[in-house]
Design a protein around this motif. Structure first.
Motif, mmCIF file in Angstrom:
data_model
loop_
_atom_site.group_PDB
_atom_site.id
_atom_site.type_symbol
_atom_site.label_atom_id
_atom_site.label_comp_id
_atom_site.label_asym_id
_atom_site.label_seq_id
_atom_site.Cartn_x
_atom_site.Cartn_y
_atom_site.Cartn_z
ATOM 1 N N ASP A 206 0.850 -1.193 0.000
ATOM 2 C CA ASP A 206 0.000 0.000 0.000
ATOM 3 C C ASP A 206 0.882 1.238 0.000
ATOM 4 O O ASP A 206 2.060 1.165 0.389
ATOM 5 C CB ASP A 206 -0.919 0.009 1.231
ATOM 6 N N ILE A 207 0.300 2.352 -0.380
ATOM 7 C CA ILE A 207 1.028 3.623 -0.362
ATOM 8 C C ILE A 207 0.939 4.300 0.996
ATOM 9 O O ILE A 207 1.753 5.146 1.336
ATOM 10 C CB ILE A 207 0.494 4.557 -1.479
ATOM 11 N N GLY B 265 4.560 1.589 -1.497
ATOM 12 C CA GLY B 265 4.867 2.051 -2.843
ATOM 13 C C GLY B 265 3.629 2.539 -3.558
ATOM 14 O O GLY B 265 2.493 2.246 -3.158
ATOM 15 N N ASP B 266 3.851 3.294 -4.605
ATOM 16 C CA ASP B 266 2.774 3.806 -5.448
ATOM 17 C C ASP B 266 2.409 2.720 -6.459
ATOM 18 O O ASP B 266 3.127 2.503 -7.434
ATOM 19 C CB ASP B 266 3.234 5.077 -6.156
ATOM 20 N N LEU B 267 1.293 2.060 -6.236
ATOM 21 C CA LEU B 267 0.916 0.914 -7.069
ATOM 22 C C LEU B 267 0.309 1.336 -8.404
ATOM 23 O O LEU B 267 -0.045 0.470 -9.210
ATOM 24 C CB LEU B 267 -0.028 0.000 -6.308
ATOM 25 N N ASN C 225 -5.781 -8.983 -5.432
ATOM 26 C CA ASN C 225 -5.642 -7.661 -6.031
ATOM 27 C C ASN C 225 -6.818 -6.806 -5.587
ATOM 28 O O ASN C 225 -7.970 -7.075 -5.960
ATOM 29 C CB ASN C 225 -5.631 -7.770 -7.558
ATOM 30 N N ASN C 226 -6.529 -5.787 -4.797
ATOM 31 C CA ASN C 226 -7.599 -5.025 -4.173
ATOM 32 C C ASN C 226 -7.443 -3.517 -4.354
ATOM 33 O O ASN C 226 -8.414 -2.777 -4.218
ATOM 34 C CB ASN C 226 -7.647 -5.369 -2.675
ATOM 35 N N VAL C 227 -6.247 -3.044 -4.675
ATOM 36 C CA VAL C 227 -6.021 -1.605 -4.720
ATOM 37 C C VAL C 227 -6.896 -0.951 -5.787
ATOM 38 O O VAL C 227 -7.182 -1.542 -6.832
ATOM 39 C CB VAL C 227 -4.532 -1.297 -4.985
ATOM 40 N N GLY C 228 -7.356 0.266 -5.520
ATOM 41 C CA GLY C 228 -8.156 0.975 -6.513
ATOM 42 C C GLY C 228 -8.668 2.295 -5.976
ATOM 43 O O GLY C 228 -8.683 2.538 -4.766
ATOM 44 N N SER C 229 -9.072 3.146 -6.898
ATOM 45 C CA SER C 229 -9.632 4.435 -6.518
ATOM 46 C C SER C 229 -10.541 4.927 -7.628
ATOM 47 O O SER C 229 -10.514 4.404 -8.747
ATOM 48 C CB SER C 229 -8.514 5.457 -6.264
#
Length: 266
Positions: free
Chosen positions: A38-39, A63-65, A91-95
């Motif tokens: 995560d960032i 880190g910046d994914l 895989n879960n990161v998102g915005s």
């Protein structure tokens, strides 16, 4: 029922907040060791401490994914920490933000796809050689908007539709040793909605209402049978199930955790 997750190693991208946070803790409760990318370093460390308190090993990587280097360096760090071992990738990161088609320029399209889609591609690319040898599971966090797009947010919906296509293609390509599935959450009350510039605030601007009133208005428009936003734990429970031995005959599936927002029977 036994999940068979005890002793497994699960990596979770975007694991510092919201659904990712709940997922990391849920895996730890099942005895799985957890790697978090995560960032948000401060929140990630809080999650790590909570998971460690459950008696499992936890490693983190910041880190910046949305960048190739951020994903590559983060995954390399976790793989090194776990002795080049991984059994499960979530895989879960998102915005995303609420905006119409006319308000999404090329830079915004690129940014959305880089984080919400390419981070998944890049993380999978890192672990496939290991999973192909030993077997494993990939679970991708998509969205109900991937299957039933609304007028806004269009770029977010498109990025999540791409995640479903990736899920289906990989499930066919990588079976039988690797199972690949997706969850498709509906509106879940997380920092994704509540943070400054998040869904609630930008939805308020779009509907010219206060954020809370705009969210309630949007839920009425979507006619959710359960008439509420979901909680992160409710998605995490399904993610853990899909990664577990309980779902051993489930692959290429898209599991809705959406309060009934999807009306289609297919």
């Amino acid at each position: 029922m036994e999940t068979g997750l005890k002793g497994k190693v699960a990596f979770i991208t975007g694991g510092a907040n919201g659904i990712g946070r709940s997922t990391a803790i849920a895996f730890a409760k099942e005895g799985a060791h957890v790697g978090i990318l995560d960032i948000d370093e401060a929140e990630m460390q809080k999650v790590a401490e909570a998971a460690k308190a459950l008696g499992v090993t936890v490693h983190t990587a910041a880190g910046d994914l949305s960048t190739a280097r951020g994903v590559s360096d983060g995954m390399d760090k976790l793989l090194a920490a776990f002795g080049n071992r991984i059994d499960i990738l979530v895989n879960n990161v998102g915005s995303g933000a609420i905006r119409s088609f006319d308000d999404v320029d090329d830079a915004a399209w690129d940014a959305t796809l880089a984080l919400n889609f390419m981070s998944y591609v890049r993380a999978i690319r890192k672990v496939l050689p290991i999973l192909r040898e030993k077997g494993g599971v990939i679970v991708n966090n998509a969205s109900d908007l991937a299957r039933q797009p609304e007028p806004v947010p269009i770029d977010y919906s498109v990025s999540k539709a791409a995640v479903l296509s990736l899920t289906k293609a990989l499930a066919r390509a990588e079976g039988p040793k690797i199972r690949v599935n997706a969850v498709a959450p509906g509106p879940i009350w997380t920092p994704f909605w509540t943070k400054p510039g998040g869904f609630a605030e930008t939805m308020g601007k779009y509907h010219t209402m206060e954020p809370q009133a705009a969210v309630e208005h949007e839920m009425k428009l979507r006619q959710l049978p359960l008439q509420r936003l979901g909680e992160p734990d409710e998605v995490a429970n399904v993610l853990v199930f899909l990664a577990s031995d309980l779902a051993s005959f489930v692959t290429s599936a898209v599991w809705g955790v959406d309060g009934g927002s999807i009306r289609s029977i297919v």
